[in-house]
Design an enzyme around this catalytic site. Structure first.
Site, PDB file in Angstrom:
ATOM      1  N   SER A 151       0.845  -1.188   0.000  1.00  0.00           N
ATOM      2  CA  SER A 151       0.000   0.000   0.000  1.00  0.00           C
ATOM      3  C   SER A 151       0.884   1.244   0.000  1.00  0.00           C
ATOM      4  O   SER A 151       2.034   1.191   0.459  1.00  0.00           O
ATOM      5  CB  SER A 151      -0.898   0.004   1.248  1.00  0.00           C
ATOM      6  OG  SER A 151      -1.552   1.248   1.402  1.00  0.00           O
TER       7      SER A 151
ATOM      8  N   TYR B  38      -0.997  -0.375  10.623  1.00  0.00           N
ATOM      9  CA  TYR B  38      -1.300  -0.758   9.249  1.00  0.00           C
ATOM     10  C   TYR B  38      -0.132  -0.422   8.329  1.00  0.00           C
ATOM     11  O   TYR B  38       0.299  -1.252   7.514  1.00  0.00           O
ATOM     12  CB  TYR B  38      -2.569  -0.056   8.776  1.00  0.00           C
ATOM     13  CG  TYR B  38      -2.934  -0.369   7.337  1.00  0.00           C
ATOM     14  CD1 TYR B  38      -3.453  -1.615   6.999  1.00  0.00           C
ATOM     15  CD2 TYR B  38      -2.755   0.573   6.332  1.00  0.00           C
ATOM     16  CE1 TYR B  38      -3.776  -1.921   5.673  1.00  0.00           C
ATOM     17  CE2 TYR B  38      -3.070   0.285   5.014  1.00  0.00           C
ATOM     18  CZ  TYR B  38      -3.578  -0.955   4.693  1.00  0.00           C
ATOM     19  OH  TYR B  38      -3.886  -1.249   3.388  1.00  0.00           O
TER      20      TYR B  38
END
Length: 261
Positions: free
Chosen positions: A140, A153
């Site tokens: 990501s 995350y």
């Protein structure tokens, strides 16, 4: 050459579902792995998957013994072995370190790190032994910039990025390609829970098409959309307050990651 046999984890919804359909529409047999079997059944029955096909595969990637048992079986069932394996399963969400959020932290690590790495590590030696294959890790752009309460995350996605870099170095001479993909914000169940503004939000099918083409090209790394990529890179050079404002979290502090791809 178009892949004939493809594995996609986290395929019950969002990017995983869209990727499974994208490869199936190009004629591939796709093993779609996820926990929610009812959604996999619906996916397998989707007529738009033709001329390929989708095989539902009940699998929780955080169950490592299951991953280690099931994926070699899938690879053996695929005629000639899996051509592409995409470690897409992942979970997001905030984790405020001012509170006891260990349950969230542990779950993200189990799925985003341990589950993803177990998927790729299980199939890597099998692909290397036959001298072909393609491993794909879905990281990501969050790996490049840390925003408030999203440190866990971001850390999991940074881990996957570095792991894929290592795989590339170690498997380059074995005929196995490795791609690490860094999406920006994409419409999905996960991003629907975000409570902040998401710049350059992409439609799921558009994002899957970009990712699928990057895999077919054999890109070592692929990040998109380019405005968000530029913003993420630039964020490493600007003050925290500006990052927080851009991310819709004025008044909170954010700190960009110092590492990139």
């Amino acid at each position: 050459m178009e892949p004939r046999n493809v594995l996609v984890t986290g395929a019950s919804s969002g990017l995983g579902r869209a990727l499974a359909l994208w490869f199936a529409r190009r004629g591939a047999k796709v093993w779609a792995a996820a926990r929610r079997t009812e959604l996999l059944t619906t996916l397998a029955a989707d007529a738009s998957a033709r001329p390929g096909s989708i095989v539902p595969l009940a699998l929780d990637v955080s169950d490592i013994p299951a991953v280690r048992r099931v994926l070699p079986e899938v690879d053996a069932q695929a005629e000639g072995g899996l051509d592409v394996a995409i470690a897409n399963a992942g979970i997001g969400g905030e984790a405020n370190p001012r509170k006891d959020t260990w349950d969230k932290v542990e779950r993200m690590i189990q799925v985003n790190v341990t589950g993803a790495v177990a998927t790729l590590a299980t199939l890597a030696p099998r692909m290397a032994a036959r001298g072909r294959g393609h491993l794909v890790g879905i990281s990501s752009l969050a790996a490049w910039i840390v925003t408030p309460k999203m440190g866990v995350y971001s850390a999991t996605k940074m881990f996957l990025q570095v792991y894929c870099e290592g795989l590339h170095l170690d498997l380059e001479g074995a005929g196995v390609a490795v791609t690490c993909i860094h999406p920006g914000f994409v419409k999905s169940e996960m991003t629907a829970r975000n409570r902040f503004r998401m710049p350059f939000l992409l439609e799921t099918d558009d994002a899957a098409d970009r990712m699928g083409r990057a895999v077919l090209r054999g890109d070592r790394r692929f990040a998109y959309p380019w405005p968000m990529v530029v913003a993420a890179r630039a964020a490493q050079l600007v003050p925290d307050a500006l990052i927080a404002r851009v991310m819709g979290k004025s008044g909170e502090r954010a700190r960009p990651s110092s590492a990139g791809s």
